[in-house]
Design an enzyme around this catalytic site. Structure first.
Site: not given
Length: 303
Positions: A40, A140, A221, A225, A251-254, A290
């Protein structure tokens, strides 16, 4: 150019493509297997640098081939790794990602060298932290190191962003008191506040709990939505996500957090715009399998 310092994890991701998650005791064949850079902290640092920010990274790796693989990735993106050090005993972090055909994932993590970061490592990076516009951390890596970084940042007027992931319902008061912006997803928000997030009213209720804990700005988040924000002065709103076909949500949130930090004004005057840009960047990420390889560059993210 924004100056950002990210404290966080480095993992080499092994992605296992499966039709669905296996049931207890079930043996399944994989459809495919691949290896990519992740963690992360590393994901958020790469997202910030690809969004156009001058980004420094604080982390640790082991003395192994996985370390070489990750350091080469960082250098290709011109990420400042002056404060990425080697641990003598622990190996570089690893993550094993079960990815189903709908693009959803479950992740198992070996912390390794990520878990050896100390307050002393933070003090070695104090000059970079003090000169930053914003610092970012997640869960992490050890919380005492994060508290130390946030205290240094606060003392120097640097904005602190806490991404409370993986979910942790026992966050030290001292950390929250030194957090300017917290960015949980709905699961993490519930774990911390006890409020089940299902709609805007429950997002407001969860945000109020965060405000009571001392955090002035909350961004929750909620995947495909979009994202909700709440300020301590009772201003709130919702930014819709961009509709795309998701292949892999890793990795979308990152990506969202890295792009948010790189675009957000210190006074939050462009909060909705920065969240929209971050959401747009995330919409590119979910269309590629990925982690770090899926994070887009600034030139791709146009509103």
């Amino acid at each position: 150019m924004k100056k950002i310092v990210v404290l966080g994890s480095i993992n080499v991701d092994t992605i296992l493509n499966i039709a669905r998650l296996p049931l207890p005791g079930e043996t399944m064949a994989m459809r495919d297997r691949s290896v990519a850079g992740g963690g992360k902290g590393a994901n958020q640092a790469i997202a910030a640098v690809r969004a156009g920010a001058e980004t420094s990274f604080i982390s640790k790796v082991g003395k192994d081939h996985a370390s070489d693989f990750m350091m080469d990735t960082f250098k290709n993106d011109n990420l400042n790794v002056d404060h990425v050090t080697e641990d003598e005993k622990a190996g570089t972090g690893k993550a094993y990602i079960l990815l189903d055909e709908k693009g959803q994932n479950s992740i198992l993590v070996y912390g390794g060298a990520n878990q050896t970061i100390t307050a002393e490592d933070i003090h070695e990076a104090e000059e970079s932290i003090s000169a930053a516009d914003c610092v970012i951390a997640q869960f992490e890596t050890p919380i005492p190191a994060t508290i130390e970084m946030f205290k240094i940042a606060r003392k120097n007027g640097v904005t602190t962003i806490l991404n409370p992931a993986p979910a942790n319902g026992d966050i030290p008061k001292e950390l929250l008191e030194n957090t300017d912006i917290i960015t949980p997803n709905e699961i993490e928000a519930e774990a911390i506040t006890g409020v089940k997030v299902t709609d805007v009213d429950s997002m407001k209720a969860a945000s109020e709990e965060f405000h009571k804990l001392g955090v002035k700005t909350v961004i929750i988040t909620v995947g495909s939505k979009g994202s909700f924000y709440s300020l301590v002065d009772n201003k709130y709103g919702f930014v819709n996500a961009f509709k795309v076909k998701a292949v892999d949500t890793t990795a979308a949130g990152d990506t969202f957090i890295g792009y948010l930090a790189a675009n957000l004004n210190k006074d939050l005057s462009n909060l909705e715009e920065a969240m929209t840009i971050a959401s747009k960047a995330s919409s590119f990420t979910v269309q590629v399998q990925g982690a770090q390889n899926s994070i887009p560059y600034k030139k791709q993210v146009k509103l």
